[in-house]
Design a protein around this motif. Structure first.
Motif, PDB file in Angstrom:
ATOM      1  N   ARG A  57       0.834  -1.206   0.000  1.00  0.00           N
ATOM      2  CA  ARG A  57       0.000   0.000   0.000  1.00  0.00           C
ATOM      3  C   ARG A  57       0.866   1.252   0.000  1.00  0.00           C
ATOM      4  NH1 ARG A  57      -2.145  -0.747   4.455  1.00  0.00           N
ATOM      5  NH2 ARG A  57      -0.975   0.759   5.677  1.00  0.00           N
ATOM      6  N   VAL A  58       1.868   1.284   0.850  1.00  0.00           N
ATOM      7  CA  VAL A  58       2.749   2.454   0.923  1.00  0.00           C
ATOM      8  C   VAL A  58       3.478   2.653  -0.405  1.00  0.00           C
ATOM      9  CG1 VAL A  58       4.811   3.398   2.022  1.00  0.00           C
ATOM     10  CG2 VAL A  58       3.044   2.315   3.420  1.00  0.00           C
ATOM     11  N   THR A  59       4.016   1.573  -0.965  1.00  0.00           N
ATOM     12  CA  THR A  59       4.798   1.675  -2.195  1.00  0.00           C
ATOM     13  C   THR A  59       3.944   2.131  -3.368  1.00  0.00           C
ATOM     14  OG1 THR A  59       6.252  -0.099  -1.416  1.00  0.00           O
ATOM     15  CG2 THR A  59       6.316   0.423  -3.771  1.00  0.00           C
ATOM     16  N   VAL A  60       2.789   1.497  -3.553  1.00  0.00           N
ATOM     17  CA  VAL A  60       1.957   1.807  -4.723  1.00  0.00           C
ATOM     18  C   VAL A  60       1.361   3.202  -4.614  1.00  0.00           C
ATOM     19  CG1 VAL A  60      -0.129   1.169  -5.978  1.00  0.00           C
ATOM     20  CG2 VAL A  60       1.454  -0.607  -5.204  1.00  0.00           C
ATOM     21  N   LEU A  61       0.838   3.565  -3.456  1.00  0.00           N
ATOM     22  CA  LEU A  61       0.225   4.885  -3.311  1.00  0.00           C
ATOM     23  C   LEU A  61       1.256   5.999  -3.471  1.00  0.00           C
ATOM     24  CD1 LEU A  61      -2.310   4.336  -0.371  1.00  0.00           C
ATOM     25  CD2 LEU A  61      -2.764   4.430  -2.834  1.00  0.00           C
ATOM     26  N   CYS A  62       2.420   5.823  -2.879  1.00  0.00           N
ATOM     27  CA  CYS A  62       3.468   6.839  -3.027  1.00  0.00           C
ATOM     28  C   CYS A  62       3.972   6.903  -4.467  1.00  0.00           C
ATOM     29  CB  CYS A  62       4.630   6.548  -2.071  1.00  0.00           C
ATOM     30  SG  CYS A  62       4.243   6.798  -0.325  1.00  0.00           S
ATOM     31  N   ALA A  63       4.082   5.751  -5.126  1.00  0.00           N
ATOM     32  CA  ALA A  63       4.516   5.746  -6.523  1.00  0.00           C
ATOM     33  C   ALA A  63       3.488   6.427  -7.410  1.00  0.00           C
ATOM     34  CB  ALA A  63       4.763   4.313  -6.985  1.00  0.00           C
ATOM     35  N   LEU A  64       2.209   6.206  -7.149  1.00  0.00           N
ATOM     36  CA  LEU A  64       1.167   6.880  -7.921  1.00  0.00           C
ATOM     37  C   LEU A  64       1.222   8.388  -7.718  1.00  0.00           C
ATOM     38  CD1 LEU A  64      -1.902   4.511  -7.425  1.00  0.00           C
ATOM     39  CD2 LEU A  64      -0.670   4.947  -9.552  1.00  0.00           C
ATOM     40  N   ALA A  65       1.377   8.814  -6.470  1.00  0.00           N
ATOM     41  CA  ALA A  65       1.452  10.248  -6.188  1.00  0.00           C
ATOM     42  C   ALA A  65       2.673  10.867  -6.864  1.00  0.00           C
ATOM     43  CB  ALA A  65       1.496  10.485  -4.679  1.00  0.00           C
ATOM     44  N   ALA A 133      10.464  14.720   5.963  1.00  0.00           N
ATOM     45  CA  ALA A 133      11.379  13.625   6.287  1.00  0.00           C
ATOM     46  C   ALA A 133      10.716  12.649   7.252  1.00  0.00           C
ATOM     47  CB  ALA A 133      12.666  14.179   6.897  1.00  0.00           C
ATOM     48  N   TYR A 134      10.937  11.366   6.998  1.00  0.00           N
ATOM     49  CA  TYR A 134      10.440  10.264   7.831  1.00  0.00           C
ATOM     50  C   TYR A 134       8.918  10.157   7.807  1.00  0.00           C
ATOM     51  CZ  TYR A 134      15.134  11.376   9.385  1.00  0.00           C
ATOM     52  OH  TYR A 134      16.473  11.694   9.399  1.00  0.00           O
ATOM     53  N   THR A 135       8.325  10.550   6.707  1.00  0.00           N
ATOM     54  CA  THR A 135       6.885  10.414   6.494  1.00  0.00           C
ATOM     55  C   THR A 135       6.659   9.900   5.072  1.00  0.00           C
ATOM     56  OG1 THR A 135       6.554  12.652   5.606  1.00  0.00           O
ATOM     57  CG2 THR A 135       6.464  12.382   8.025  1.00  0.00           C
ATOM     58  N   PRO A 136       5.437   9.456   4.748  1.00  0.00           N
ATOM     59  CA  PRO A 136       5.164   9.064   3.354  1.00  0.00           C
ATOM     60  C   PRO A 136       5.436  10.184   2.355  1.00  0.00           C
ATOM     61  CG  PRO A 136       3.450   8.222   4.795  1.00  0.00           C
ATOM     62  CD  PRO A 136       4.319   9.115   5.638  1.00  0.00           C
ATOM     63  N   LEU A 137       5.291  11.434   2.777  1.00  0.00           N
ATOM     64  CA  LEU A 137       5.591  12.547   1.881  1.00  0.00           C
ATOM     65  C   LEU A 137       7.061  12.536   1.474  1.00  0.00           C
ATOM     66  CD1 LEU A 137       4.561  15.047   0.435  1.00  0.00           C
ATOM     67  CD2 LEU A 137       4.984  16.376   2.522  1.00  0.00           C
ATOM     68  N   GLY A 138       7.930  12.147   2.385  1.00  0.00           N
ATOM     69  CA  GLY A 138       9.346  12.024   2.046  1.00  0.00           C
ATOM     70  C   GLY A 138       9.596  10.942   1.012  1.00  0.00           C
ATOM     71  N   ILE A 139       8.833   9.847   1.096  1.00  0.00           N
ATOM     72  CA  ILE A 139       8.954   8.787   0.090  1.00  0.00           C
ATOM     73  C   ILE A 139       8.553   9.318  -1.282  1.00  0.00           C
ATOM     74  CG2 ILE A 139       8.137   6.507  -0.590  1.00  0.00           C
ATOM     75  CD1 ILE A 139       7.642   5.885   2.340  1.00  0.00           C
ATOM     76  N   ILE A 140       7.474  10.101  -1.319  1.00  0.00           N
ATOM     77  CA  ILE A 140       7.017  10.674  -2.590  1.00  0.00           C
ATOM     78  C   ILE A 140       8.072  11.616  -3.167  1.00  0.00           C
ATOM     79  CG2 ILE A 140       5.260  12.160  -3.629  1.00  0.00           C
ATOM     80  CD1 ILE A 140       3.293  11.077  -1.561  1.00  0.00           C
ATOM     81  N   ALA A 142      11.344  11.479  -2.701  1.00  0.00           N
ATOM     82  CA  ALA A 142      12.465  10.689  -3.210  1.00  0.00           C
ATOM     83  C   ALA A 142      12.099  10.011  -4.524  1.00  0.00           C
ATOM     84  CB  ALA A 142      12.879   9.653  -2.167  1.00  0.00           C
ATOM     85  N   MET A 143      10.892   9.454  -4.606  1.00  0.00           N
ATOM     86  CA  MET A 143      10.467   8.810  -5.854  1.00  0.00           C
ATOM     87  C   MET A 143      10.374   9.818  -6.993  1.00  0.00           C
ATOM     88  SD  MET A 143       7.497   6.138  -4.659  1.00  0.00           S
ATOM     89  CE  MET A 143       7.878   4.618  -3.795  1.00  0.00           C
ATOM     90  N   SER A 144       9.849  10.998  -6.703  1.00  0.00           N
ATOM     91  CA  SER A 144       9.717  12.020  -7.739  1.00  0.00           C
ATOM     92  C   SER A 144      11.078  12.454  -8.255  1.00  0.00           C
ATOM     93  CB  SER A 144       8.954  13.234  -7.197  1.00  0.00           C
ATOM     94  OG  SER A 144       7.657  12.877  -6.764  1.00  0.00           O
ATOM     95  N   PHE A 145      12.029  12.619  -7.353  1.00  0.00           N
ATOM     96  CA  PHE A 145      13.360  13.077  -7.743  1.00  0.00           C
ATOM     97  C   PHE A 145      14.047  12.076  -8.661  1.00  0.00           C
ATOM     98  CE2 PHE A 145      17.971  13.084  -7.035  1.00  0.00           C
ATOM     99  CZ  PHE A 145      18.289  14.382  -7.373  1.00  0.00           C
ATOM    100  N   THR A 146      13.934  10.801  -8.345  1.00  0.00           N
ATOM    101  CA  THR A 146      14.668   9.789  -9.117  1.00  0.00           C
ATOM    102  C   THR A 146      13.978   9.403 -10.424  1.00  0.00           C
ATOM    103  OG1 THR A 146      13.587   8.037  -7.823  1.00  0.00           O
ATOM    104  CG2 THR A 146      15.750   8.809  -7.073  1.00  0.00           C
TER     105      THR A 146
END
Length: 273
Positions: A57-65, A133-140, A142-146
Motif C-alpha cells: 500500500r505504501v509503495t503503490v500509493l506513493c509511486a502513484l502520487a 522527512a520520515y513520512t510518506p511525503l518524504g517517500i514521494i 524521493a520517488m519524484s526526484f529519481t
C-alpha cells in the motif's frame, strides 16, 4: 556470394543475446526459481501477510502520487525547455539528467538533509505544520526526484518535432491556446506521455537507495516493499525475499504490458487522425 545487408549481424546479435541473458534473464530466472521453491501455501502466506500488504500500500500509493506529480511538473518542464530561451537553459536541461548520474544513496542523504526539520526546505515547511522527512511525503519526494527524467526525456523530443503549422492552423481558425493544447498538441503527446508515465511509475516501484534514508522505514507506516525484501534477505530468508520481490516484478510487468497496449492504441488513433 550474396553480401549481407548488415555485415557482422550474427556476431552482434549473438553478443547482444548473451549480454541480455547474463544481465537480465539470469537474475530474473534465479528470482523466479527461488520463489518457486516455496509451496503455494507458504508463498501466499508470505506475500499476503499484514506487513507485506502494508508495504504494498505504501509503495503503490506513493509511486502513484510521485508519478502524477512528475506527469504535471515534468511535462511543464519539458515545455519550457523546448518553447522558451532563457539564461541558464542549458544548465537546467543538464540538471534534468542529474538523478541518472547521482547515486541513489547520495540522493537520499541529500534529500534528508534538505527536508529535515532543520534543513533548508524542511525548516520553513515545519513552521507550516508540514513534515516531509520520515513520512510518506518524504517517500514521494524521493520517488519524484529519481523518476522525473523519464517523463521529461520522453516528452521533450516529441515537442521538438511538432509541426508549428498545426498550432498556426488552430490559431487561424480562432481556437484558444487551451483548445489548441487539448485538441492538437496533447493527442500527439499521448504516446510519449504514456511511455514516460510507465517508466516513471516502474522506477518509483523499485526505488530503494534514495528512499531508505528519508522514509523512516517504520513497518505499517513508511516501509516500502523493496526494503521489506531487503530485510528478509538480511535475515537469510532467501525464499521469502524472492517471494516479496516477485510481487514487485509481476506488478511492474503487468503495468508495462498495459501501458504498451494503451500506447499502441493511442499511437494508432493518432496516425489515423
Amino acid at each position: 556470394m550474396r553480401r549481407r545487408v548488415l555485415p557482422g549481424l550474427p556476431l552482434a546479435l549473438g553478443i547482444t543475446l548473451v549480454y541480455v541473458a547474463i544481465i537480465v534473464v539470469l537474475p530474473l530466472a534465479a528470482l523466479v526459481f527461488k520463489a518457486a521453491s516455496l509451496g503455494p501455501a507458504d508463498y501466499w502466506r508470505i506475500i499476503s501477510s499484514d506487513r507485506a500488504f502494508a508495504s504494498y500500500r505504501v509503495t503503490v500509493l506513493c509511486a502513484l502520487a510521485a508519478t502524477v506529480f512528475n506527469l504535471l511538473f515534468g511535462m511543464a518542464l519539458a515545455w519550457v525547455l523546448v518553447r522558451y530561451r532563457f539564461p541558464g537553459r542549458r544548465l537546467v536541461d543538464a540538471l534534468v539528467d542529474l538523478p541518472f548520474a547521482l547515486p541513489t544513496a547520495v540522493a537520499g542523504i541529500a534529500l534528508t538533509t534538505l527536508f529535515a526539520t532543520n534543513g533548508w526546505f524542511g525548516a520553513p515547511l515545519s513552521l507550516l505544520g508540514i513534515k516531509v522527512a520520515y513520512t510518506p511525503l518524504g517517500i514521494i519526494v524521493a520517488m519524484s526526484f529519481t523518476s522525473i527524467p523519464f517523463i521529461v526525456r520522453t516528452v521533450q523530443p516529441v515537442l521538438e518535432e511538432l509541426d508549428p503549422a498545426l498550432e498556426e492552423a488552430g490559431q487561424t481558425l480562432g481556437a484558444s491556446d487551451l483548445s489548441i493544447f487539448v485538441g492538437v498538441i496533447l493527442p500527439l503527446l499521448t504516446p510519449a506521455l504514456l511511455a514516460g508515465v510507465s517508466l516513471s511509475f516502474a522506477r518509483s516501484l523499485g526505488e530503494f537507495g534514495a528512499i531508505i534514508f528519508i522514509a523512516g522505514n517504520q513497518p505499517f507506516s513508511t516501509e516500502i516493499t523493496a526494503l521489506l525484501a531487503f530485510i528478509r534477505l538480511e535475515e537469510y530468508d532467501y525464499p521469502a525475499s524472492a517471494a516479496i520481490a516477485s510481487v514487485m516484478l509481476l506488478t511492474a510487468f503487468v503495468m508495462l504490458a498495459i501501458t504498451n497496449l494503451m500506447q499502441a492504441r493511442a499511437l494508432r488513433y493518432t496516425v489515423r487522425g
